[in-house]
Design a protein around this motif. Structure first.
Motif, short mmCIF file in Angstrom:
data_model
loop_
_atom_site.label_atom_id
_atom_site.label_comp_id
_atom_site.label_asym_id
_atom_site.label_seq_id
_atom_site.Cartn_x
_atom_site.Cartn_y
_atom_site.Cartn_z
N THR A 1 2.87 15.87 0.65
CA THR A 1 3.64 16.85 1.27
C THR A 1 3.69 16.42 2.81
O THR A 1 4.80 16.69 3.36
N PHE A 2 2.48 16.52 3.26
CA PHE A 2 2.61 16.34 4.96
C PHE A 2 2.31 14.85 5.29
O PHE A 2 1.69 14.78 6.56
N SER A 3 2.23 13.98 4.59
CA SER A 3 2.17 12.32 4.91
C SER A 3 0.84 12.29 5.59
O SER A 3 0.54 11.63 6.63
N ALA A 4 -0.19 12.81 4.81
CA ALA A 4 -1.67 12.70 5.24
C ALA A 4 -2.63 12.67 4.06
O ALA A 4 -3.31 13.15 3.54
N THR A 5 -2.30 11.25 3.41
CA THR A 5 -2.85 10.94 2.12
C THR A 5 -4.29 11.06 2.33
O THR A 5 -5.24 11.22 1.29
N GLY A 6 -4.90 10.78 3.48
CA GLY A 6 -6.31 10.59 3.56
C GLY A 6 -6.95 11.86 3.64
O GLY A 6 -8.24 11.94 3.45
N TRP A 7 -6.45 12.98 3.50
CA TRP A 7 -6.89 14.35 3.62
C TRP A 7 -7.48 14.61 2.20
O TRP A 7 -8.07 15.76 2.08
N LYS A 8 -6.75 14.14 1.08
CA LYS A 8 -7.27 14.09 -0.10
C LYS A 8 -7.51 15.64 -0.80
O LYS A 8 -8.66 15.98 -1.07
N LEU A 9 -6.33 16.20 -0.67
CA LEU A 9 -6.34 17.63 -1.03
C LEU A 9 -5.14 17.87 -1.95
O LEU A 9 -3.99 17.56 -1.76
N ARG B 1 1.05 -1.12 -0.13
CA ARG B 1 -0.08 0.04 0.07
C ARG B 1 0.90 1.33 0.14
O ARG B 1 1.79 1.37 0.75
N GLY B 2 0.59 2.03 -0.71
CA GLY B 2 1.24 3.23 -1.12
C GLY B 2 1.15 4.52 -0.28
O GLY B 2 0.76 5.58 -0.80
N PHE B 3 0.87 4.30 0.91
CA PHE B 3 1.06 5.58 1.92
C PHE B 3 1.81 5.20 3.37
O PHE B 3 1.99 4.13 3.56
#
Length: 417
Positions: free
Chosen positions: A244-252, A30-32
């Motif tokens: 950028t901020f290691s927060a891929t679930g924020w989807k922005l 998984r890529g996150f």
């Protein structure tokens, strides 16, 4: 219309995720990241939710929250070597994925062709074909000998003459990904100059996917295509808050480009998304503002993330080399590709046949075996190739953007192989 089923790479990521829950595999497929964003980013979101400002929970500006586009303008203007206009040069879609949809759909029409370098992020193909356009694949090939115990993504490049031969009257755009997924290739100055010259000569748009821009290793510098001479007017640059901020679930995500191209992206955005969540945009804006005060500091996450990931890259590479796999050191990003050819030959067919059929690609069979028998997740690299170029069936992709303890758990499994 092209069948819009899920890209195969996403299917294998989901298989790894389910296996991690059901049988407890170490999931390097998984890529996150499996670590948290920096504390100041988390604090920013808490600050927004507890601010008492009711407007931060309502609709905001359609094309991007004012505070966010202003923050991005201040951050990126120096990197683009120009004074960006926050309202004319920046669009905020739902993740970099949404940004790519806006860029491709606003640029490419039915019957057009798009140049794509492979191996490629597998969603590119679906994004292009679903609108009736055709991806034209340009292979990146290694220039080193197969006998090398390790190699580097820098060794992989394209053939300029072959690229030129694929430019036709209906070629509309070049889709560039640097640093790339899955290879981790950072395109160098000369390669970008070749692409630039072709874009200018044949009046092509460049869609430059740069979501891993802050994750470049080995003291190298990420070069933005839009900063190349003559390219600002014809380049749409894709960025990601999640990466950028290691927060891929924020989807922005964001698209940065010249006003005429951004206006076209806005039309697609209004049709598909309309606007993004206000609280997330406000929190990302605060996080960017905080990072801008730290740009010259060791505490700057935009710099420290690359240092941390480079150490993890080297750790994983040493583990793979120790057991006989051949890692290809990435120049940037989340992922490492490894050659399994010699190792795969040692696995008996009857072991592989428990989980796959003989007509499947070797890397697919290997990954299914590794998930079930060794409890470690990976992605077969053949899914990142076009059907006509799937000859490289002996490569797997591993994500090293993980906690050190996760990589150590992977190391324990790998050493037992």
């Amino acid at each position: 219309m092209e069948n819009i089923d899920k890209p195969v790479g996403r299917v294998f990521e989901d298989i790894c995720t389910m296996a991690a829950k059901e049988i407890g595999i170490v999931n390097l497929g998984r890529g996150f990241p499996d670590f948290s964003p920096p504390q100041h980013v988390l604090d920013a979101l808490v600050q927004v939710t507890q601010s008492g400002n009711p407007l931060l929970h309502q609709y905001t500006r359609s094309f991007g929250h004012v505070r966010l586009v202003q923050a991005l303008c201040k951050l990126y203007s120096p990197y683009f070597n120009r004074n960006l206009d926050p309202y004319q040069n920046i669009l905020i879609p739902v993740g970099a994925y949404g940004a790519l949809v806006c860029a491709i759909d606003s640029t490419v029409q039915k019957g057009d062709e798009v140049i794509v370098f492979e191996p490629f992020f597998d969603s590119y193909k679906k994004m292009i074909t679903v609108i009736g356009a055709t991806p034209v694949f340009i292979p990146l090939t290694p220039q080193t000998t197969e006998s090398s115990p390790t190699s580097h993504s820098d060794d992989w490049t394209f053939d300029e003459k072959f690229l030129l031969s694929k430019i036709r009257p209906n070629t509309k755009a070049i889709l560039l990904n640097s640093p790339s997924n899955p290879l981790g290739k950072v395109f160098n100055q000369r390669e970008l100059e070749i692409i630039r010259d072709i874009c200018i000569e044949f009046d092509l748009i460049c869609i430059s996917d740069e979501v891993y821009e802050w994750m470049v290793f080995d003291s190298k510098k990420h070069i933005k295509m839009a900063t190349m001479e003559g390219m600002w007017e014809r380049t749409l640059t894709i960025g990601s808050a999640g990466k950028t901020f290691s927060a891929t679930g924020w989807k922005l995500g964001w698209v940065i480009g010249p006003e005429p191209l951004i206006k076209k992206c806005q039309v697609i955005f209004q049709k598909c998304y309309y606007r993004c969540p206000t609280p997330i945009q406000e929190a990302v804006a605060i996080a960017i503002e905080t990072e801008m005060t730290r740009l010259e500091s060791e505490d700057c996450y935009l710099k420290s993330l690359a240092r941390d990931l480079e150490k993890k890259r080297d750790y994983l590479a040493s583990l793979l080399t120790e057991i006989g796999l051949k890692p290809i050191l990435p120049g940037g990003g989340y992922f490492m590709v490894a050659d399994i050819f010699d190792f795969h030959k040692q696995i008996k067919d009857n072991e592989l046949e428990k989980h796959s059929s003989k007509d499947e690609a070797d890397d697919v069979r290997f990954v299914k075996w590794a998930i079930k028998e060794k409890k470690i997740g990976a992605i077969p690299v053949s899914v990142f190739y076009s059907d006509e170029n799937k000859s490289r069936q002996h490569l797997i992709r591993l994500c090293f953007a993980k906690k050190l303890s996760t990589l150590e758990d992977a190391g324990t499994i790998l050493k037992q192989w």
